[in-house]
Motif scaffolding. Structure first.
Motif, PDB file in Angstrom:
ATOM      1  N   GLU A   6      51.069  61.504 147.374  1.00  0.00           N
ATOM      2  CA  GLU A   6      49.946  60.709 147.886  1.00  0.00           C
ATOM      3  C   GLU A   6      50.153  59.210 147.709  1.00  0.00           C
ATOM      4  O   GLU A   6      49.443  58.407 148.301  1.00  0.00           O
ATOM      5  CB  GLU A   6      48.629  61.130 147.219  1.00  0.00           C
ATOM      6  CG  GLU A   6      48.619  61.020 145.715  1.00  0.00           C
ATOM      7  CD  GLU A   6      48.953  62.340 145.034  1.00  0.00           C
ATOM      8  OE1 GLU A   6      49.826  63.058 145.545  1.00  0.00           O
ATOM      9  OE2 GLU A   6      48.326  62.643 143.999  1.00  0.00           O
ATOM     10  N   TYR A   7      51.163  58.851 146.898  1.00  0.00           N
ATOM     11  CA  TYR A   7      51.490  57.433 146.732  1.00  0.00           C
ATOM     12  C   TYR A   7      52.809  57.078 147.421  1.00  0.00           C
ATOM     13  O   TYR A   7      53.340  55.994 147.227  1.00  0.00           O
ATOM     14  CB  TYR A   7      51.554  57.079 145.242  1.00  0.00           C
ATOM     15  CG  TYR A   7      50.222  57.262 144.548  1.00  0.00           C
ATOM     16  CD1 TYR A   7      49.219  56.301 144.647  1.00  0.00           C
ATOM     17  CD2 TYR A   7      49.961  58.424 143.831  1.00  0.00           C
ATOM     18  CE1 TYR A   7      47.991  56.493 144.036  1.00  0.00           C
ATOM     19  CE2 TYR A   7      48.733  58.623 143.218  1.00  0.00           C
ATOM     20  CZ  TYR A   7      47.743  57.655 143.327  1.00  0.00           C
ATOM     21  OH  TYR A   7      46.518  57.839 142.735  1.00  0.00           O
ATOM     22  N   GLU A  20      43.785  53.534 139.977  1.00  0.00           N
ATOM     23  CA  GLU A  20      44.255  53.667 141.355  1.00  0.00           C
ATOM     24  C   GLU A  20      44.989  52.399 141.796  1.00  0.00           C
ATOM     25  O   GLU A  20      46.052  52.470 142.422  1.00  0.00           O
ATOM     26  CB  GLU A  20      43.058  53.957 142.271  1.00  0.00           C
ATOM     27  CG  GLU A  20      43.423  54.343 143.689  1.00  0.00           C
ATOM     28  CD  GLU A  20      44.108  55.703 143.768  1.00  0.00           C
ATOM     29  OE1 GLU A  20      44.055  56.484 142.798  1.00  0.00           O
ATOM     30  OE2 GLU A  20      44.733  55.967 144.820  1.00  0.00           O
ATOM     31  N   LYS A  21      44.436  51.258 141.458  1.00  0.00           N
ATOM     32  CA  LYS A  21      45.056  49.979 141.838  1.00  0.00           C
ATOM     33  C   LYS A  21      46.432  49.829 141.185  1.00  0.00           C
ATOM     34  O   LYS A  21      47.400  49.399 141.831  1.00  0.00           O
ATOM     35  CB  LYS A  21      44.134  48.829 141.424  1.00  0.00           C
ATOM     36  CG  LYS A  21      44.675  47.448 141.771  1.00  0.00           C
ATOM     37  CD  LYS A  21      43.683  46.371 141.344  1.00  0.00           C
ATOM     38  CE  LYS A  21      44.213  44.974 141.670  1.00  0.00           C
ATOM     39  NZ  LYS A  21      43.237  43.923 141.244  1.00  0.00           N
ATOM     40  N   LYS A  36      48.413  52.231 140.077  1.00  0.00           N
ATOM     41  CA  LYS A  36      49.360  53.208 140.619  1.00  0.00           C
ATOM     42  C   LYS A  36      49.915  52.754 141.966  1.00  0.00           C
ATOM     43  O   LYS A  36      51.114  52.865 142.227  1.00  0.00           O
ATOM     44  CB  LYS A  36      48.669  54.570 140.779  1.00  0.00           C
ATOM     45  CG  LYS A  36      48.330  55.262 139.462  1.00  0.00           C
ATOM     46  CD  LYS A  36      47.596  56.572 139.730  1.00  0.00           C
ATOM     47  CE  LYS A  36      47.183  57.256 138.446  1.00  0.00           C
ATOM     48  NZ  LYS A  36      46.435  58.514 138.690  1.00  0.00           N
ATOM     49  N   ARG A  37      49.041  52.236 142.813  1.00  0.00           N
ATOM     50  CA  ARG A  37      49.499  51.824 144.141  1.00  0.00           C
ATOM     51  C   ARG A  37      50.443  50.628 144.045  1.00  0.00           C
ATOM     52  O   ARG A  37      51.429  50.546 144.773  1.00  0.00           O
ATOM     53  CB  ARG A  37      48.301  51.518 145.045  1.00  0.00           C
ATOM     54  CG  ARG A  37      47.452  52.754 145.319  1.00  0.00           C
ATOM     55  CD  ARG A  37      46.790  52.758 146.664  1.00  0.00           C
ATOM     56  NE  ARG A  37      46.128  54.051 146.868  1.00  0.00           N
ATOM     57  CZ  ARG A  37      46.722  55.116 147.381  1.00  0.00           C
ATOM     58  NH1 ARG A  37      47.986  55.034 147.779  1.00  0.00           N
ATOM     59  NH2 ARG A  37      46.081  56.258 147.525  1.00  0.00           N
ATOM     60  N   ALA A  86      53.819  52.024 142.574  1.00  0.00           N
ATOM     61  CA  ALA A  86      54.510  52.864 143.547  1.00  0.00           C
ATOM     62  C   ALA A  86      55.117  52.020 144.671  1.00  0.00           C
ATOM     63  O   ALA A  86      56.258  52.244 145.088  1.00  0.00           O
ATOM     64  CB  ALA A  86      53.540  53.889 144.125  1.00  0.00           C
ATOM     65  N   GLU A  87      54.348  51.051 145.126  1.00  0.00           N
ATOM     66  CA  GLU A  87      54.844  50.192 146.218  1.00  0.00           C
ATOM     67  C   GLU A  87      56.115  49.455 145.810  1.00  0.00           C
ATOM     68  O   GLU A  87      57.088  49.386 146.567  1.00  0.00           O
ATOM     69  CB  GLU A  87      53.760  49.192 146.609  1.00  0.00           C
ATOM     70  CG  GLU A  87      54.163  48.236 147.727  1.00  0.00           C
ATOM     71  CD  GLU A  87      53.074  47.230 148.068  1.00  0.00           C
ATOM     72  OE1 GLU A  87      53.351  46.303 148.826  1.00  0.00           O
ATOM     73  OE2 GLU A  87      51.940  47.380 147.550  1.00  0.00           O
TER      74      GLU A  87
END
Length: 403
Positions: A58-59, A104-105, A107-108, A111-112
């Motif tokens: 999902e990421y 969430e912030k 992790k994104r 991951a990016e």
């Protein structure tokens, strides 16, 4: 524990080996000689999906397990230790801590960066806080909605090339009361995040090891990675995530040993003395046998630790695996060099590089000695504080952080 690889895992390992042989093996000596970070290798890892392979789908990642990541890492390290180390950092350690504990912030963001080719830097070790990591002096003082970080780390793998930094620091509230140890996310280029001098390392020279200095580095409070048990137990939870890094580091050591072993086996069957291949001499046969036994034991231990992940590898199994893999790598690479004779001592052959590359793994990421203390503590079911005062010396905050 099921050690037989599934068809998908066999396919993954084959793909990793083909990439490593085609792209990384021909460049390994040059990466070592120039001490230049292998950005081309990172591009190839990214295109193969091996950067951020363990990041959930999902990421944007492949959602792979630590065990599958270990299959990839061994193949990379088998031909190029530096590339193996990059594969570890892109799938374990800091990135796994953020993906498990982060918002969430966070992790994104992480991951990016990793999926774009970044190898995160985990900033723990300090000049006077190595094995005694809880004695770190880097501090984060809260000022409104911001933390101001000051301090100095050293031996930070990827310093100067990494973008994502996970910084361990003692956390103080606005009244100056210590709250525990936390991990802060910072991105390269932030004012106050300074790359210091590079250490002239013995091996794995393609990845810089540097100082990282924090001088009034301001980090918004939403970039504090808060483990589930809060800051008081923050260090223990963050270090729990580090067990994946230990499995990864051990796997790099294993890959280096495997590569040296294969070259040594080929050499003793080809090299002739006294009119016959030196593989026919029993003394050398026993050396080869001992190397094979040790490598197999190390691989089984590492795979057992990787398969124990829930969500991170078991601390005891990870420590045992890193001890046996790192010490096996030292032994096997030295034996491989010995089998090569004078050629092994030459920089024209890869054996001396393998010896140098393997040497760090009984030191970095938990020395073989401090990991033995961890193993003994678990086996004896006793706390084994290493301070001179034993149980009485540590402060309450230090004890909370370490437990």
């Amino acid at each position: 524990m099921h050690m037989k690889l599934s068809p998908e895992q066999l396919k993954l390992r084959t793909a990793a080996r083909e990439l490593a042989e085609a792209e990384f093996a021909p460049k390994a000596a040059e990466v070592d000689r120039t001490e230049a970070y292998p950005f081309d290798n990172v591009t190839a890892l990214k295109q193969a999906g091996f950067m951020g392979y363990t990041i959930p789908k999902e990421y944007g990642g492949r959602g792979g397990s630590f065990f599958e990541a270990a299959l990839i890492i061994e193949e990379m390290a088998r031909v190029c230790g530096a590339t193996g180390r990059i594969a570890v950092e892109a799938n374990m350690g800091a990135i796994s801590a953020v993906m498990q504990y982060g918002t969430e912030k966070q992790k994104r963001l992480a991951a990016e960066l990793v999926l774009a080719g970044d190898k995160p830097a985990i900033c723990i070790t300090e000049p006077n806080a190595g094995s005694a990591a809880t004695e770190m002096t880097t501090r984060a003082d809260k000022r409104g909605g911001t933390y101001v970080i000051n301090g100095k780390k050293h031996w930070i793998t990827g310093g100067g090339v990494s973008k994502l930094h996970l910084i361990f620091a003692r956390v103080f509230d606005q009244s100056g009361v210590e709250q525990g140890i936390g991990g802060f996310i910072a991105v390269a280029g932030a004012p106050g995040l300074i790359v210091g001098k590079r250490e002239p390392a013995m091996g794995l020279r393609g990845i810089p090891e540097t100082e990282i200095i924090f001088r009034d580095l301001e980090i918004k409070e939403d970039m504090l990675v808060l483990p589930p048990r809060g800051l008081r137990r923050g260090f223990a939870d963050l270090i729990n995530a580090y067990n994946s890094q230990r499995v990864g580091a051990g796997t790099v050591a294993l890959g280096i040993a495997q590569g040296a072993f294969e070259k040594a086996v080929a050499f003793v069957k080809e090299r002739e003395q006294f009119g016959r291949p030196i593989a026919e001499f029993q003394g050398l046969q026993w050396m080869v046998a001992d190397m094979a036994v040790a490598i197999n034991a190390a691989r089984l231990s590492l795979h057992q630790a990787a398969l124990s992940a829930d969500p991170f590898p078991d601390a005891l199994l990870a420590a045992q695996a890193k001890i046996i893999a790192s010490e096996t790598a030292n032994t096997v690479t030295n034996q491989a060099l010995q089998l090569f004779g004078a050629r092994g001592y030459s920089r024209d052959y890869p054996m001396e590089r393998a010896v140098r590359d393997a040497r760090m793994f009984t030191i970095a990421g938990g020395t073989a000695q401090v990991l033995r203390t961890l193993v003994a503590s678990r086996v004896l079911d006793m706390k084994l504080p290493q301070t001179r005062g034993g149980y009485n010396k540590p402060t309450t905050s230090l004890r909370d952080a370490a437990e």
